[in-house]
Design an enzyme around this catalytic site. Structure first.
Site, PDB file in Angstrom:
ATOM      1  N   ARG A   1     -17.070 -17.286 -15.639  1.00 33.24           N
ATOM      2  CA  ARG A   1     -18.190 -16.324 -15.621  1.00 33.24           C
ATOM      3  C   ARG A   1     -18.111 -15.395 -14.562  1.00 33.24           C
ATOM      4  O   ARG A   1     -17.848 -15.573 -13.307  1.00 33.24           O
ATOM      5  CB  ARG A   1     -19.607 -17.042 -15.214  1.00 33.24           C
TER       6      ARG A   1
ATOM      7  N   GLN B   1     -16.052 -13.862 -18.363  1.00 35.99           N
ATOM      8  CA  GLN B   1     -17.194 -13.729 -19.412  1.00 35.99           C
ATOM      9  C   GLN B   1     -18.698 -13.293 -18.823  1.00 35.99           C
ATOM     10  O   GLN B   1     -18.870 -13.746 -17.327  1.00 35.99           O
ATOM     11  CB  GLN B   1     -17.580 -15.177 -20.034  1.00 35.99           C
TER      12      GLN B   1
END
Ligand code: NAP
Length: 373
Positions: A268, A162
């Protein structure tokens, strides 16, 4: 023309929302009023010419005058304002990007290419809270909706990659600042043609470990690194972002009574925009790959099947290629050697478009009865 209050338009999702509303002519259908928790009294954004000055987003009386409110302000704002508005008797439509109300009995999660019948039923039932889904979940569903709709999926694992922008405007700035700081640290060593690569690496590692590297938002370096945890710690080894997959996907699909498990690790990574996901899909039965491809590619207007070949994959299936585009490519599709029911796939989508802003603006059109199929 229907009045619509827009809250949170300065943020990452809100900025993209305004851009998309302008591009699609949505401002020709509504009279917008802009609200902010910090900029009341300033001029309205230029996209909506003729709008009055920005109003205070904490002014309940001003909010109550709007038959439709769209918020991309954030969960804390929703938590603080929405119950007070409802308690004060406001019965307008609340369209929201935040997760706060997604699991509420009085709300529906919106993703019209996938769940328009669910949205229509909700409207008939008098539901007035229309909430955008988690970005990663919405993008995954757009990519594999063909298989879900055919009832072929037993379970899915989704390992996510992400982007920084998923965390909001301030985090994006910090990510770019981190990249700049790393480059500045390594620049002298880089400038030496034929210099030692270990010197370059040492400079980067030293900057990564330095307290001087901007980290107020993420808490740790994201540039030249990654963060294997997104959102809150639920205390059972799972992050809240990971919990959302099964919970939200099945709510969106209207399959809460017979849920398809969707599990994985959310990470992330140093991408600016666009969330990517590596999926393992367990089918209920072995089906030919050509049929699987046909089901995926034919499901909705935004999914695009990328051939599982090297050139097509590296050129068309990356955040750099997909950023700013509405289509949701899915590729690397093949059967795993584990067995004929096991598929692997990789999908990338702009989480600010179909992952956030697009379902909101289309819900506005849906509620105005101006949404084309
Ligand atoms: P954000 O960029 O942090 O913006 C939220 C609000 O912060 C703005 O509307 C603005 O509100 C305020 N703000 C404070 N300083 C700002 C600055 N320097 N620049 C711009 N805005 C500033 O958050 P977001 O990523 O748009 O997310 C909004 C909501 O959508 C959250 O609930 C989030 O979970 C959800 N969501 C986000 C994504 C995503 O990919 N980012 C995807 C799906 C859902 P005021 O005008 O009131 O000050």
């Amino acid at each position: 023309m229907t009045q619509v209050g827009i809250i949170g338009w300065r943020g990452m999702v809100g900025s993209v929302l305004l851009e998309r509303m302008r591009a699609e002519g949505d401002f020709d259908l509504v009279r917008p009023t802009f609200f902010s928790t910090s900029q009341a009294g300033t001029a309205a954004p230029e996209v909506a010419r003729g709008a009055g000055p920005v109003l205070d987003a904490n002014d309940l009386e001003a909010l109550k005058r709007m038959p439709i409110l769209i918020s991309a302000q954030g969960g804390e704002y929703t938590q603080a304002i929405h119950p007070r508005l409802r308690a004060a008797g406001w019965d307008g439509y609340w369209i929201d990007a935040a997760s706060t109300l997604r699991m509420s009995e009085s709300a529906v999660i919106v993703l019209d290419p996938v769940n328009r019948p669910v949205m229509e039923r909700a409207r008939r039932d008098g539901i007035r809270d229309f909430i955008g889904g988690n970005c990663t979940v919405s993008l995954m569903l757009l990519a594999v909706s063909g298989l879900m709709r055919a009832g072929l999926v037993d379970w899915i694992t989704a390992m996510t990659y992400q982007s920084a922008s998923g965390a909001g405007a301030q985090h994006m700035r910090e990510y770019v600042e981190q990249m700049g700081a790393l480059h500045r640290a390594a620049a002298p060593a880089l400038a030496e043609a034929g210099g030692s690569i270990l010197e370059v690496d040492r400079a980067v590692q030293s900057a990564l470990r330095s307290e001087a590297l901007p980290h107020a938002q993420f808490g740790v370096p994201l540039a030249a690194s990654l963060i294997p945890w997104i959102d809150k710690d639920l205390g059972n080894g799972q992050s809240r972002e990971e919990w959302k997959a099964t919970a939200e996907a099945n709510r969106i699909l209207g399959t809460v009574g017979r849920p398809v498990p969707i599990e994985g690790i959310c990470v992330r990574v140093g991408a600016m925009r666009c969330h990517s996901q590596a999926l393992t899909i367990k089918l209920k039965e072995d089906r030919p790959i050509a049929e699987i491809e046909r089901l995926i590619a034919g499901d909705n207007a935004w999914v695009r099947l990328v051939p599982n070949e090297r050139e097509a994959s590296i050129r068309e299936l990356s955040p750099a290629a997909v950023s700013g585009r509405l289509e949701v490519p899915i590729g690397r599709l093949r059967k795993l050697s584990i067995g004929g029911e096991y598929l692997t796939a990789f999908t990338v989508g702009d989480q600010l478009l179909w992952g956030a802003a697009e379902p909101l603006r289309r819900t506005l059109r849906f509620l105005l009865d101006r949404l084309d199929a």
